[in-house]
Enzyme design. Structure first.
Site, PDB file in Angstrom:
ATOM      1  N   ILE A 237      68.175  -5.577  21.081  1.00  0.00           N
ATOM      2  CA  ILE A 237      66.855  -5.825  20.505  1.00  0.00           C
ATOM      3  C   ILE A 237      66.796  -7.232  19.932  1.00  0.00           C
ATOM      4  CG2 ILE A 237      65.335  -5.137  18.596  1.00  0.00           C
ATOM      5  CD1 ILE A 237      66.606  -2.251  19.329  1.00  0.00           C
ATOM      6  N   CYS A 238      65.836  -8.005  20.420  1.00  0.00           N
ATOM      7  CA  CYS A 238      65.600  -9.374  19.950  1.00  0.00           C
ATOM      8  C   CYS A 238      66.893 -10.190  20.011  1.00  0.00           C
ATOM      9  CB  CYS A 238      64.986  -9.323  18.555  1.00  0.00           C
ATOM     10  SG  CYS A 238      64.316 -10.904  18.019  1.00  0.00           S
ATOM     11  N   MET A 239      67.356 -10.696  18.882  1.00  0.00           N
ATOM     12  CA  MET A 239      68.592 -11.486  18.872  1.00  0.00           C
ATOM     13  C   MET A 239      69.774 -10.623  19.350  1.00  0.00           C
ATOM     14  SD  MET A 239      70.227 -13.185  15.511  1.00  0.00           S
ATOM     15  CE  MET A 239      71.154 -14.686  15.505  1.00  0.00           C
TER      16      MET A 239
ATOM     17  N   GLY B 170      69.501  -8.472  21.565  1.00  0.00           N
ATOM     18  CA  GLY B 170      69.345  -8.458  23.019  1.00  0.00           C
ATOM     19  C   GLY B 170      70.041  -9.665  23.627  1.00  0.00           C
TER      20      GLY B 170
ATOM     21  N   THR C 205      65.203  -5.628  25.120  1.00  0.00           N
ATOM     22  CA  THR C 205      63.837  -5.478  24.605  1.00  0.00           C
ATOM     23  C   THR C 205      63.525  -6.655  23.689  1.00  0.00           C
ATOM     24  OG1 THR C 205      64.521  -4.194  22.684  1.00  0.00           O
ATOM     25  CG2 THR C 205      64.078  -2.956  24.665  1.00  0.00           C
TER      26      THR C 205
END
Lengths: 308, 411
Positions: free
Chosen positions: B149-151, B153, B173
């Site tokens: 997720i985000c960073m 990810g 994501t």
């Protein structure tokens, strides 16, 4: 004696020098008992008889010191030297006055420019345009600070405590620079509110003219918010904003560093470890842990945490 | 006599009504605020199965395991993973559990000054790798499913490129991999300012300072309108509970280790090394072509923090043949918490994973029902606060674990 005669500083100084000289001359001729250890005359006997020991040495030192003082006093008492000395002393308040004058002039100039610019700030109201932000105001204040005040904090420090003084001055300097940058940054955030108020005023006037005033105040809030958001979006995307933000961040970083150095000086006097010391320790622990993990992996082939 | 242009009588009438409404609302509000409120986050039971330094791994066990491969979720360092289990009925974790997936989720914890030297390499090749090995050992499997997720990810992409043999399927994501874009203020500011210096000045990058930065992305909505909205619904218990829950999450921001913060900004935001296959972690090059496992890449169309341009290049750069981009009509947070995405996001991941396990079955959504007001509060905040929302559940987070005694701690 002539009652109307005004005593000059030179005469007063000469008189004081003569009195001081006489006092120390008399002291030097005082009986040796006066210089016996603990002030008890009996203690001097042994020293006097042998003409040796600490008493005699102390007396000789005192006499030598007295003679040096006398010769200095005599030299200073000569009219030509006294005159030079008085001139030198005159220059102390002169120097102070010059510094005070410079500082006050700088302050007045700062205030004057700030007032002029402050008046100008309120004159802006052009909607959705941030090219006209009066950044010169803050640049002028910063330049003025750098030109008129900063130099006092940059005066070279001397002596044993010079580095401590230097770090304290640097801390003050960086604090001032950060405050200047922060003021500019905060001002930028105020500008959209000001511009939105101007736009709202115009809109409401137009609506009143057309007889379209809402009876629901929520409508005005929504209108205000939309305009404000638009102004903020324009501001935040502008290169001017990025530039000011960058300047604020840089000055904050410099201020933090200077404060850290100053606080370290203070903490070193207390039984408290400084951040600098702890950081060194943390770094060592970090590298040691890395090494231990690598060795553990080598030994086990794979990390083997105990299963729950 | 001509009629006045402004209906003064109507305005006065409205004003009187508003005053009455405000009075009634204030009375109800005091009852709501002084009464018991349910504002806990992350209420799905879990067990802490692994700990290492500040990091721990939460294990969520479904009633019936239907997937062979467990799923490891790696959250960003900037927020807290509690967002995936925000509240009953709005929980990505619960949806996974309802569909028989065993979930492991990394909780990065709260870095202290001693963590300031930890680099991206430490997070990827040390913590993540140790966690993956632990799970593989536990299940006696050669690989697992990874979701970032985000960073987190971006970390997962780096990990999958460096350890492809351990990853069965990769789900990214709202994951930034291409940083060369001027869409989104965050990208502009990170590239054109010396923000990375703050990591050095503070040791770690303070979470509160980052939060301030995120609020400044849209001050009118996030600092003013959000709270105006709160006062307008202050007499609605459900609304207040959800609002407070979201506030807890938003302002619960752990600091980011200084070295990681600096490295992420310089190597990713400023030099854009990851997407160019030029990033190196401890001397090892991260080659995206080595990502050969199936890849599902999901991002938000209206994400102001990680815009589509930052996400969509990944699928073109990896070596996988089985890859899919999904762009949802939502923002950075809405993708996880909005009611619309509850139907699209987690169920899609479940179905995608199931297809790759050879056990097709229609995925089910989280079973708990949500109230209309719940939806309003979380969604409103999520969409208004489209900029990253962050949180730290230091005090508020209640974590009813099954058993914390069984946890494994590795030093």
């Amino acid at each position: 004696m002539d009652d109307n005669h005004q005593t000059t500083p030179e005469e007063m100084f000469s008189f004081w020098m003569k009195s001081a000289m006489d006092f120390w001359q008399n002291m030097a001729t005082v009986q040796p008992e006066a210089f016996t250890p603990f002030g008890f005359p009996g203690f001097a006997d042994a020293g006097e008889k042998t003409k040796k020991g600490p008493t005699r040495q102390a007396r000789k030192s005192f006499e030598a010191g007295g003679k040096i003082f006398q010769s200095l006093m005599k030299t200073f008492s000569k009219p030509e030297n006294l005159d030079a000395l008085m001139k030198g002393m005159d220059s102390v308040p002169d120097l102070t006055m010059v510094m005070m004058k410079q500082a006050l002039e700088g302050y007045h100039e700062l205030q004057k420019q700030f007032m002029e610019r402050a008046v100008k700030m309120g004159q802006q109201g052009k909607a959705y345009n941030f090219e006209d932000i009066d950044q010169d105001t803050f640049r002028a204040i910063r330049e003025l600070y750098e030109k008129e005040f900063q130099k006092f904090l940059k005066v070279p420090s001397l002596g044993l405590t010079r580095f401590y003084q230097e770090r304290f001055n640097d801390f003050l300097d960086k604090h001032n620079l950060f405050q200047t940058s922060l003021s500019e940054f905060l001002y930028m955030f105020y500008v959209p509110i000001e511009k939105t108020a101007a736009v709202m005023q115009e809109k409401i006037e137009e609506m009143a003219e057309a007889g379209e005033i809402h009876d629901d105040f929520n409508q005005y809030y929504k209108m205000w918010l939309k305009i404000l958001e638009g102004h903020y979006m324009t501001l935040l995307k502008s290169p001017e904003y990025t530039q000011v933000m960058d300047k604020t961040i840089s000055s904050l970083v410099q201020y933090r560093d200077a404060k850290e150095a100053f606080v370290c000086d203070l903490l070193q006097r207390l039984p408290i470890p400084t951040n600098r010391e702890m950081d060194e320790l943390y770094k060592e622990i970090y590298h040691l842990k890395k090494k231990v993990r690598a060795l553990s992996k080598q030994a086990d082939g794979r990390p083997s945490p105990k299963k729950g | 006599m001509s009629e006045p242009k402004i209906a003064v009588d109507l305005i006065l009438k409205k004003l009187t009504e508003s005053t009455e409404q405000a009075k009634t609302r204030a009375q109800k509000a005091s009852e709501v605020l002084l009464g018991p409120l349910e504002t806990d986050l992350s209420t799905t039971p879990f067990e802490v199965v692994y700990e290492e330094d500040r990091m721990r791994v939460k294990y969520y066990k479904p009633e019936k395991v239907e997937h062979k491969y467990p799923l490891l979720i790696v959250y960003a360092l900037i927020n807290r993973e509690t967002m995936l289990d925000l509240q009953p009925g709005r929980s990505v974790i619960q949806t996974f559990l309802d569909n028989g997936i065993e979930v492991y989720m990394i909780d990065w914890g709260y870095p202290t000054r001693k963590d300031q030297f930890l680099t991206i390499d430490d997070h990827v090749n040390m913590y993540m790798d140790n966690v993956v090995d632990f799970i593989l050992d536990k299940h006696d499997l050669p690989h697992l499913n990874l979701m970032g997720i985000c960073m987190g990810g971006a970390f997962s992409v780096m990990y999958s490129a460096l350890h492809p043999e351990k990853i069965k399927n990769l789900v990214t994501t709202v994951t930034p991999t291409n940083f060369d874009t001027d869409t989104g203020l965050l990208h502009i500011w990170m590239r054109k300012t010396h923000a990375y210096d703050m990591g050095s000045a503070y040791g770690n990058m303070p979470g509160d300072l980052m939060n301030l930065g995120f609020l400044l992305l849209n001050p009118a909505r996030l600092i003013i309108d959000k709270y105006v909205g709160f006062f307008e619904h202050i007499d609605n218990k459900d609304f207040v509970e959800n609002f407070v829950r979201m506030e807890k999450w938003i302002f619960d921001s752990p600091d980011v280790p200084g070295a990681t913060f600096r490295q992420f900004i310089t190597d990713c935001y400023q030099k854009n090394l990851l997407i160019q296959n030029k990033l190196e972690l401890d001397g090892k090059r991260v080659d995206l072509k080595k990502i050969t496992m199936p890849l599902l890449n999901i991002y938000g169309k209206f994400d102001h923090l990680v815009p589509p341009e930052a996400c969509e290049h990944l699928t073109k750069k990896v070596g996988s043949k089985d890859k899919e981009d999904i762009c949802l009509d939502t923002g950075h947070i809405g993708i996880y918490v909005s009611s619309k995405c509850q139907r699209l996001f987690a169920p899609k991941i479940v179905a995608w994973l199931r297809e790759r396990e050879g056990t097709p079955k229609k995925p089910t959504r989280s079973r708990k029902k949500k109230t209309p007001s719940t939806r309003t509060a979380a969604e409103k905040t999520a969409s208004a606060a489209a900029p990253v929302q962050k949180s730290r559940a230091k005090k508020g987070e209640t974590t009813p674990t099954r058993s914390t005694g069984k946890s494994t701690k590795k030093q």
